[in-house]
Scaffold this motif. Structure first.
Motif, PDB file in Angstrom:
ATOM      1  N   ARG A   1      -3.530   3.463   6.589  1.00  0.00           N
ATOM      2  CA  ARG A   1      -4.214   3.778   5.328  1.00  0.00           C
ATOM      3  C   ARG A   1      -5.606   4.340   5.604  1.00  0.00           C
ATOM      4  O   ARG A   1      -6.001   5.360   5.037  1.00  0.00           O
ATOM      5  CB  ARG A   1      -4.335   2.514   4.464  1.00  0.00           C
ATOM      6  CG  ARG A   1      -5.029   2.781   3.119  1.00  0.00           C
ATOM      7  CD  ARG A   1      -5.263   1.526   2.319  1.00  0.00           C
ATOM      8  NE  ARG A   1      -4.029   0.900   1.897  1.00  0.00           N
ATOM      9  CZ  ARG A   1      -3.495  -0.180   2.454  1.00  0.00           C
ATOM     10  NH1 ARG A   1      -4.115  -0.778   3.464  1.00  0.00           N
ATOM     11  NH2 ARG A   1      -2.371  -0.684   2.013  1.00  0.00           N
TER      12      ARG A   1
ATOM     13  N   LYS B   1      -0.042   8.263  -5.471  1.00  0.00           N
ATOM     14  CA  LYS B   1       1.052   7.282  -5.388  1.00  0.00           C
ATOM     15  C   LYS B   1       0.880   6.386  -4.160  1.00  0.00           C
ATOM     16  O   LYS B   1       0.972   5.158  -4.260  1.00  0.00           O
ATOM     17  CB  LYS B   1       2.392   8.035  -5.311  1.00  0.00           C
ATOM     18  CG  LYS B   1       3.579   7.170  -5.616  1.00  0.00           C
ATOM     19  CD  LYS B   1       4.810   7.981  -6.011  1.00  0.00           C
ATOM     20  CE  LYS B   1       5.363   8.765  -4.863  1.00  0.00           C
ATOM     21  NZ  LYS B   1       6.687   9.334  -5.092  1.00  0.00           N
ATOM     22  N   ILE B   2       0.622   6.962  -3.010  1.00  0.00           N
ATOM     23  CA  ILE B   2       0.542   6.136  -1.793  1.00  0.00           C
ATOM     24  C   ILE B   2      -0.779   5.359  -1.726  1.00  0.00           C
ATOM     25  O   ILE B   2      -0.871   4.373  -1.002  1.00  0.00           O
ATOM     26  CB  ILE B   2       0.759   6.966  -0.502  1.00  0.00           C
ATOM     27  CG1 ILE B   2      -0.341   8.003  -0.309  1.00  0.00           C
ATOM     28  CG2 ILE B   2       2.126   7.624  -0.518  1.00  0.00           C
ATOM     29  CD1 ILE B   2      -0.199   8.788   1.005  1.00  0.00           C
TER      30      ILE B   2
ATOM     31  N   ASP C   1       1.593  -0.043  -1.791  1.00  0.00           N
ATOM     32  CA  ASP C   1       1.766  -0.244  -0.340  1.00  0.00           C
ATOM     33  C   ASP C   1       3.157   0.164   0.147  1.00  0.00           C
ATOM     34  O   ASP C   1       3.305   0.654   1.261  1.00  0.00           O
ATOM     35  CB  ASP C   1       1.532  -1.717   0.025  1.00  0.00           C
ATOM     36  CG  ASP C   1       0.057  -2.062   0.024  1.00  0.00           C
ATOM     37  OD1 ASP C   1      -0.780  -1.136  -0.079  1.00  0.00           O
ATOM     38  OD2 ASP C   1      -0.267  -3.266   0.118  1.00  0.00           O
TER      39      ASP C   1
ATOM     40  N   GLU D   1       5.081   2.464  -1.126  1.00  0.00           N
ATOM     41  CA  GLU D   1       5.112   3.933  -1.086  1.00  0.00           C
ATOM     42  C   GLU D   1       4.375   4.412   0.160  1.00  0.00           C
ATOM     43  O   GLU D   1       4.807   5.361   0.827  1.00  0.00           O
ATOM     44  CB  GLU D   1       4.459   4.526  -2.343  1.00  0.00           C
ATOM     45  CG  GLU D   1       5.229   4.286  -3.622  1.00  0.00           C
ATOM     46  CD  GLU D   1       6.520   5.111  -3.715  1.00  0.00           C
ATOM     47  OE1 GLU D   1       6.695   6.036  -2.911  1.00  0.00           O
ATOM     48  OE2 GLU D   1       7.347   4.796  -4.598  1.00  0.00           O
ATOM     49  N   LEU D   2       3.263   3.754   0.471  1.00  0.00           N
ATOM     50  CA  LEU D   2       2.496   4.131   1.667  1.00  0.00           C
ATOM     51  C   LEU D   2       3.328   3.904   2.928  1.00  0.00           C
ATOM     52  O   LEU D   2       3.343   4.741   3.835  1.00  0.00           O
ATOM     53  CB  LEU D   2       1.198   3.315   1.735  1.00  0.00           C
ATOM     54  CG  LEU D   2       0.303   3.596   2.947  1.00  0.00           C
ATOM     55  CD1 LEU D   2      -0.246   5.027   2.904  1.00  0.00           C
ATOM     56  CD2 LEU D   2      -0.866   2.598   3.010  1.00  0.00           C
TER      57      LEU D   2
ATOM     58  N   TYR E   1       5.886   6.576   3.195  1.00  0.00           N
ATOM     59  CA  TYR E   1       5.222   7.835   3.550  1.00  0.00           C
ATOM     60  C   TYR E   1       4.893   7.842   5.049  1.00  0.00           C
ATOM     61  O   TYR E   1       5.062   8.845   5.748  1.00  0.00           O
ATOM     62  CB  TYR E   1       3.937   8.015   2.727  1.00  0.00           C
ATOM     63  CG  TYR E   1       3.327   9.385   2.893  1.00  0.00           C
ATOM     64  CD1 TYR E   1       3.691  10.430   2.055  1.00  0.00           C
ATOM     65  CD2 TYR E   1       2.421   9.639   3.924  1.00  0.00           C
ATOM     66  CE1 TYR E   1       3.164  11.705   2.235  1.00  0.00           C
ATOM     67  CE2 TYR E   1       1.895  10.897   4.114  1.00  0.00           C
ATOM     68  CZ  TYR E   1       2.263  11.927   3.255  1.00  0.00           C
ATOM     69  OH  TYR E   1       1.743  13.187   3.443  1.00  0.00           O
TER      70      TYR E   1
END
Ligand code: SF4
Ligand code: SF4
Length: 261
Positions: free
Chosen positions: A206, A227-228, A232, A234-235, A238
């Motif tokens: 992050r 979104k990300i 978390d 989604e992150l 990704y």
């Protein structure tokens, strides 16, 4: 395949594939004489989602959690970094075990601990989605197998809260699949570091991706960044895709697998 009980005494019965409606007999209760035996002298591999759940549970940054509780080694066959729980040196017990109370992280215990006495096998179906089946796993001193309590595989998965774990572990499996497809056997040091950060150290990723100077972020759509930034999971997904693209996927300009420029 996943099992917390990767010990020399572990037996996997590969003679029968078990699916959702197949039945097996098992019960694990604190009254059993073997209670917590399976939390000693084990090889416990953590997936990215395991690490996320545990670091949240401990109220820690992922970097602090990884340094305190885990060790990393590069798989001799897979060529990728693997994170394992540091078993306590003198007692050989899992650091999350309280000898009197049992598992201290029970609600957030790793997927492998939930899956036992099953081992999950995944494969790619014709439509490219992930399919799975299970084998029975037996630790030599586990008397849970002698208990006649019947379970369907599906009921066990629900009872152990495994669907969520399997769901996120399947996204990670796609990263491993991408490595296989790329033909890359050994990663160089920078690639190992990038893989480790993106797949296991979500808080570092992050900071790197959303806060640092980063050309990849500047090229990304704002809706994706939003979104990300706010979710978390989604992150994490990704970060898996970033790993696939950056390390195993090449790029439109040169199409060299692993180039990542
Ligand atoms: S029954 Fe098996 S899984 Fe349960 S505590 Fe005993 S050894 Fe561990
Ligand atoms: S995380 Fe919990 S269930 Fe899993 S090995 Fe450690 S103490 Fe046992």
């Amino acid at each position: 395949m996943s099992s917390p009980h990767s010990s020399p005494d572990m037996y996997i019965d590969t003679s029968k594939e078990l699916h959702e409606n197949d039945v097996f007999n098992f019960a694990c209760t604190p009254e059993k004489s073997c209670f917590t035996h399976c939390c000693y002298d084990l090889s416990l591999i953590l997936t990215p989602y395991d690490i996320y759940r545990l670091k949240k549970r401990m109220g820690m940054d992922s970097d602090t959690f990884l340094k305190k509780y885990t060790a990393v080694h590069v798989g001799s066959e897979s060529g990728i970094p693997v994170v394992m729980v540091n078993i306590e040196k003198e007692t050989y017990k899992c650091p999350f075990l309280d000898e009197n109370k049992g598992c201290t992280v029970y609600e957030d215990r790793p997927g492998a601990c939930r899956t036992y006495p099953l081992a999950r096998i995944t494969y790619k179906k014709d439509d490219m989605t992930i399919g799975d089946y299970y084998y029975i796993v037996k630790e030599s001193d586990c008397i849970g197998h002698k208990d006649p309590k019947p379970w369907t595989v599906g009921d066990w998965i629900n009872h152990e809260g495994l669907r969520e774990y399997n769901h996120f572990n399947d996204f990670f499996a796609e990263v491993l699949e991408a490595r296989k497809k790329s033909g890359i056997i050994h990663l160089h040091a920078d690639q190992i570091n990038d893989f480790y950060m993106a797949c296991y150290n979500i808080d570092d990723f992050r900071r790197f991706f959303l806060e640092g100077p980063n050309l990849d972020r500047m090229m990304e759509e704002q809706a994706v960044i939003d979104k990300i930034s706010n979710d978390d999971m989604e992150l994490m997904q990704y970060a898996f895709n970033w790993t696939k693209r950056k390390i195993f996927g090449g790029c439109p300009s040169c199409s060299i697998a692993g180039c990542g420029k």
